[in-house]
Scaffold this motif. Structure first.
Motif, PDB file in Angstrom:
ATOM      1  N   LEU A  52       0.047  11.005  -0.256  1.00 11.81           N
ATOM      2  CA  LEU A  52      -1.329  10.801   0.417  1.00 11.81           C
ATOM      3  C   LEU A  52      -2.160  12.016   1.001  1.00 11.81           C
ATOM      4  O   LEU A  52      -3.265  12.339   1.060  1.00 11.81           O
ATOM      5  CB  LEU A  52      -1.064   9.959   1.630  1.00 11.81           C
ATOM      6  CG  LEU A  52      -0.640   8.141   1.147  1.00 11.81           C
ATOM      7  CD1 LEU A  52      -0.186   7.597   2.122  1.00 11.81           C
ATOM      8  CD2 LEU A  52      -1.923   7.788   0.351  1.00 11.81           C
ATOM      9  N   PRO A  53      -1.300  13.010   1.434  1.00 11.47           N
ATOM     10  CA  PRO A  53      -2.208  14.212   1.938  1.00 11.47           C
ATOM     11  C   PRO A  53      -3.025  14.707   0.974  1.00 11.47           C
ATOM     12  O   PRO A  53      -4.059  15.613   1.293  1.00 11.47           O
ATOM     13  CB  PRO A  53      -1.211  15.126   2.546  1.00 11.47           C
ATOM     14  CG  PRO A  53       0.085  14.099   2.837  1.00 11.47           C
ATOM     15  CD  PRO A  53       0.041  13.118   1.668  1.00 11.47           C
ATOM     16  N   ALA A  54      -2.709  14.727  -0.386  1.00 11.35           N
ATOM     17  CA  ALA A  54      -3.448  15.220  -1.461  1.00 11.35           C
ATOM     18  C   ALA A  54      -4.758  14.707  -1.778  1.00 11.35           C
ATOM     19  O   ALA A  54      -5.768  15.281  -2.279  1.00 11.35           O
ATOM     20  CB  ALA A  54      -2.743  15.181  -2.677  1.00 11.35           C
TER      21      ALA A  54
ATOM     22  N   GLN B 250      -7.732   4.646  -4.077  1.00 12.15           N
ATOM     23  CA  GLN B 250      -6.178   5.223  -4.535  1.00 12.15           C
ATOM     24  C   GLN B 250      -5.304   5.282  -3.668  1.00 12.15           C
ATOM     25  O   GLN B 250      -4.018   5.192  -4.146  1.00 12.15           O
ATOM     26  CB  GLN B 250      -6.902   6.535  -5.064  1.00 12.15           C
ATOM     27  CG  GLN B 250      -8.014   6.774  -6.112  1.00 12.15           C
ATOM     28  CD  GLN B 250      -7.600   6.716  -7.359  1.00 12.15           C
ATOM     29  OE1 GLN B 250      -6.120   6.570  -7.757  1.00 12.15           O
ATOM     30  NE2 GLN B 250      -8.202   6.932  -8.436  1.00 12.15           N
ATOM     31  N   ALA B 251      -5.458   5.384  -2.605  1.00 10.71           N
ATOM     32  CA  ALA B 251      -4.419   5.290  -1.453  1.00 10.71           C
ATOM     33  C   ALA B 251      -3.466   4.048  -1.681  1.00 10.71           C
ATOM     34  O   ALA B 251      -2.186   4.319  -1.273  1.00 10.71           O
ATOM     35  CB  ALA B 251      -4.992   5.328  -0.118  1.00 10.71           C
ATOM     36  N   ALA B 252      -4.086   3.112  -2.274  1.00  9.82           N
ATOM     37  CA  ALA B 252      -3.234   1.701  -2.372  1.00  9.82           C
ATOM     38  C   ALA B 252      -2.289   1.992  -3.667  1.00  9.82           C
ATOM     39  O   ALA B 252      -1.401   0.920  -3.804  1.00  9.82           O
ATOM     40  CB  ALA B 252      -4.145   0.425  -2.537  1.00  9.82           C
ATOM     41  N   VAL B 253      -2.305   2.942  -4.305  1.00 10.32           N
ATOM     42  CA  VAL B 253      -1.527   2.833  -5.488  1.00 10.32           C
ATOM     43  C   VAL B 253      -0.613   4.174  -5.578  1.00 10.32           C
ATOM     44  O   VAL B 253       0.276   4.147  -6.526  1.00 10.32           O
ATOM     45  CB  VAL B 253      -2.515   3.087  -6.842  1.00 10.32           C
ATOM     46  CG1 VAL B 253      -3.341   1.642  -7.037  1.00 10.32           C
ATOM     47  CG2 VAL B 253      -3.362   4.220  -6.927  1.00 10.32           C
TER      48      VAL B 253
ATOM     49  N   PRO C 245      -2.147   5.574   5.492  1.00 14.72           N
ATOM     50  CA  PRO C 245      -2.872   4.146   5.684  1.00 14.72           C
ATOM     51  C   PRO C 245      -2.008   3.221   6.422  1.00 14.72           C
ATOM     52  O   PRO C 245      -0.703   3.074   6.140  1.00 14.72           O
ATOM     53  CB  PRO C 245      -3.066   3.593   4.222  1.00 14.72           C
ATOM     54  CG  PRO C 245      -2.777   4.621   3.414  1.00 14.72           C
ATOM     55  CD  PRO C 245      -1.866   5.808   3.942  1.00 14.72           C
ATOM     56  N   GLY C 246      -2.449   2.538   7.704  1.00 18.39           N
ATOM     57  CA  GLY C 246      -1.670   1.879   8.275  1.00 18.39           C
ATOM     58  C   GLY C 246      -0.940   2.481   9.468  1.00 18.39           C
ATOM     59  O   GLY C 246      -0.044   1.992   9.985  1.00 18.39           O
TER      60      GLY C 246
ATOM     61  N   ASN D 240       0.868  -1.156   0.007  1.00 18.39           N
ATOM     62  CA  ASN D 240      -0.080   0.044  -0.082  1.00 18.39           C
ATOM     63  C   ASN D 240       0.896   1.290  -0.107  1.00 18.39           C
ATOM     64  O   ASN D 240       2.007   1.052   0.384  1.00 18.39           O
ATOM     65  CB  ASN D 240      -0.848  -0.027   1.071  1.00 18.39           C
ATOM     66  CG  ASN D 240      -2.057  -0.883   1.028  1.00 18.39           C
ATOM     67  OD1 ASN D 240      -3.222  -0.777   0.674  1.00 18.39           O
ATOM     68  ND2 ASN D 240      -1.794  -2.216   1.718  1.00 18.39           N
ATOM     69  N   GLY D 241       0.323   2.324  -0.638  1.00 16.98           N
ATOM     70  CA  GLY D 241       1.137   3.577  -0.691  1.00 16.98           C
ATOM     71  C   GLY D 241       2.248   3.428  -1.647  1.00 16.98           C
ATOM     72  O   GLY D 241       3.277   4.151  -1.539  1.00 16.98           O
TER      73      GLY D 241
END
Length: 571
Positions: A370-372, A361-364, A331-332, A170-171
């Motif tokens: 991520l803050p965006a 989307q956060a997984a890619v 995430p996490g 993730n991320g």
């Protein structure tokens, strides 16, 4: 002077010198003791039987005749000897008890303690892994029995704004030994279906479909569920929450999830939390309370807000606020269940690891982007109509009657090709402001994307641009509608936001469209939606937001049975 005589029974408790032999004759009335002298030779030949020996050895004779100790001396010496023996036994007992306590403390010190910020087990071996603590700090806290108050190094970085991912896959990370996997986090919640607990399930209103956890019963089992909708303060100004609450209940029933009640809340403004607390206190019944939800749905922020509200009347919750879970956009952030003493009447409140969903989307994207994806202020829909396109492309001398033949980019994560729409069709985008929108002719879209991805089209950005695979998934949508006075549907992008598709702009009417009345064959809108490969697209009933939403939203007529079984919503 007449000598005082003693009854024979009084001698039975005295310890007689060893040169007397005692014979006992027992009957129901009294004990008779006969003493007779025994010479030393017969004593050596016939030792006394073992069964008549005392548990405490008698002192040796200190003389004979007039020098022999009296019975009183012998009695006193025996009592002193017994007292000394009891003192020795008591010291031994205290020593064993102390060793037992030390042993239990030792076993406790070697048991696993977790970081109160993320729930990761504390460790001193891998500095890149969650739960790492400096060895000197660890030993000092261990010495003072304060390991429950330790914050790991990763949580310290997160609290200072650093984006440190801990979940493999993730991320934008492939994962490694310093990561935990999403499957491992999910396994930590499997035990819930075998326990008696109260489940509080959180859903993000901005990403309702993407964060709903359709298979939550696989984790919660038959335990009762309270549905909490978070971040309602981000909805556009003027939104009628009566309509939104009814919309949420309808969507929940369509997903066939039975819940006790639905609550519209905001962890930032504390709106709706009083109702959640009241419902928890009513349904808890001595059970533990588990907060479940997708990653980054706002569980830690919700718990912190809940503790803040509870601390006004509950001293236990006030103490728990000192060591509250860390919250961040990564995430996490929480990698293990965190027990919190939040209730005066017993039972614990558990912050649980977020359930990671590969279709968001956060997984890619990379952790730095991520803050965006997290909206920081109230959403304002950005609409695209024929007039907007005309104003932007008037210099190109293009001829067009509607949005057909144009493409809209939502950052570098979404591309929408408009294949067929009505002349007054309007597309309104609701999502984070950090993702910019660009519209251009579809025949120029591919070249524009290759040139501007990572530059004007972000995210992705930075190092991830070199390995970015692009928008590989294309979903063709055929959207039919039967009413031009209300939106046809929402196209929700998992982990990002949604696009409201309006056949005719809500500021228009069919009469204002002109003589081109909408025929049945034209009551269809065709779109192609491009997203990264694992990201999912949902077509749903339109969410009634803004002042206009309360005007076109229609409440469904309910039967008596539905009135009884349908969950109530609170705000």
């Amino acid at each position: 002077m007449i000598p005082k005589t003693l009854p024979l029974t009084s001698f039975s408790t005295f310890l007689l010198p060893h040169h007397f032999k005692t014979l006992k004759f027992c009957n129901s009335s009294r004990t008779i003791i006969i003493c007779k002298p025994i010479n030393s030779q017969s004593q050596q030949q016939n030792p006394p039987p073992t069964q008549t020996q005392l548990s405490v050895s008698a002192p040796e004779s200190q003389g004979t005749g007039a020098a022999a100790p009296t019975r009183g001396d012998i009695f006193l010496e025996r009592q002193q000897y017994l007292a000394a023996s009891a003192l020795v036994l008591e010291k031994k007992k205290k020593k064993k008890k102390k060793e037992k306590i030390n042993g239990s403390l030792k076993s406790t010190s070697t048991s696993t303690y977790s970081c109160y910020g993320c729930g990761a087990p504390l460790q001193i071996s891998e500095s890149d892994a969650p739960g790492y603590v400096d060895p000197e700090t660890y030993e000092l806290k261990k010495k003072h029995r304060q390991l429950r108050t330790v914050l790991c190094g990763r949580c310290r970085l997160l609290s200072h704004g650093h984006m440190v991912t801990a979940v493999g896959g993730n991320g934008g990370y492939a994962g490694g030994k310093q990561f935990v996997t999403a499957e491992e986090l999910r396994e930590k919640l499997r035990h819930l279906r075998h326990e008696k607990a109260l489940i509080v399930k959180l859903v993000d209103i901005v990403d309702f479909n993407g964060s709903f956890l359709a298979h939550v019963r696989d984790l919660a089992g038959a335990n009762p569920i309270i549905l909490v909708v978070t971040k309602v303060d981000l909805l556009p100004k003027g939104t009628d929450f009566n309509c939104v609450g009814d919309w949420v209940v309808e969507a929940t029933m369509k997903k066939k999830l039975n819940v006790l009640s639905v609550h519209m809340t905001s962890s930032k403004s504390l709106v709706g939390l009083a109702g959640v607390i009241s419902e928890i206190q009513k349904e808890k019944k001595g059970r533990d309370v588990y907060i479940l939800g997708a990653a980054n749905v706002g569980k830690s922020a919700f718990i912190n807000a809940l503790l803040k509200m509870l601390s006004n009347k509950d001293p236990v919750a006030a103490m728990a606020r000192k060591y509250k879970p860390i919250q961040s956009a990564v995430p996490g952030t929480t990698v293990g269940p965190i027990p919190i003493n939040a209730f005066l009447g017993g039972g614990k409140l558990y912050d649980t690891p977020g359930v990671h969903l590969h279709h968001r989307q956060a997984a890619v994207i990379h952790s730095q982007d991520l803050p965006a994806l997290a909206p920081r202020s109230r959403l304002r829909g950005q609409s695209f109509t024929k007039q907007v396109v005309l104003d932007q492309w008037v210099s190109e001398k293009m001829e067009f009657n509607d949005l057909t033949g144009f493409s809209i980019f939502w950052g570098g994560l979404v591309r929408i090709d408009i294949l067929k729409v009505l002349p007054e069709t309007c597309l309104t985008f609701y999502g984070p402001k950090a993702l910019k929108l660009h519209i251009l002719p579809t025949n120029k879209a591919e070249q524009f994307y290759k040139k501007e991805v990572g530059v004007a089209l972000t995210p992705p950005s930075g190092e991830q641009v070199a390995t970015w695979t692009g928008l590989e998934t294309i979903r063709q949508l055929q959207i039919r509608f039967d009413d031009t006075q209300r939106p046809a549907c929402d196209v929700a992008i998992s982990g990002l936001g949604w696009i409201t598709v309006e056949p005719v702009g809500l500021g228009q009417t069919v009469k204002e469209v002109g003589s081109n009345l909408v025929e049945e064959k034209d009551m269809e809108i065709s779109l192609d939606v491009h997203v990264p490969k694992p990201v999912e697209i949902f077509v749903r009933a339109p969410l009634p937001v803004g002042k206009v939403g309360g005007e076109w939203y229609q409440y469904r007529d309910l039967t008596e049975k539905e009135e009884e079984t349908r969950p109530k919503w609170h705000f």
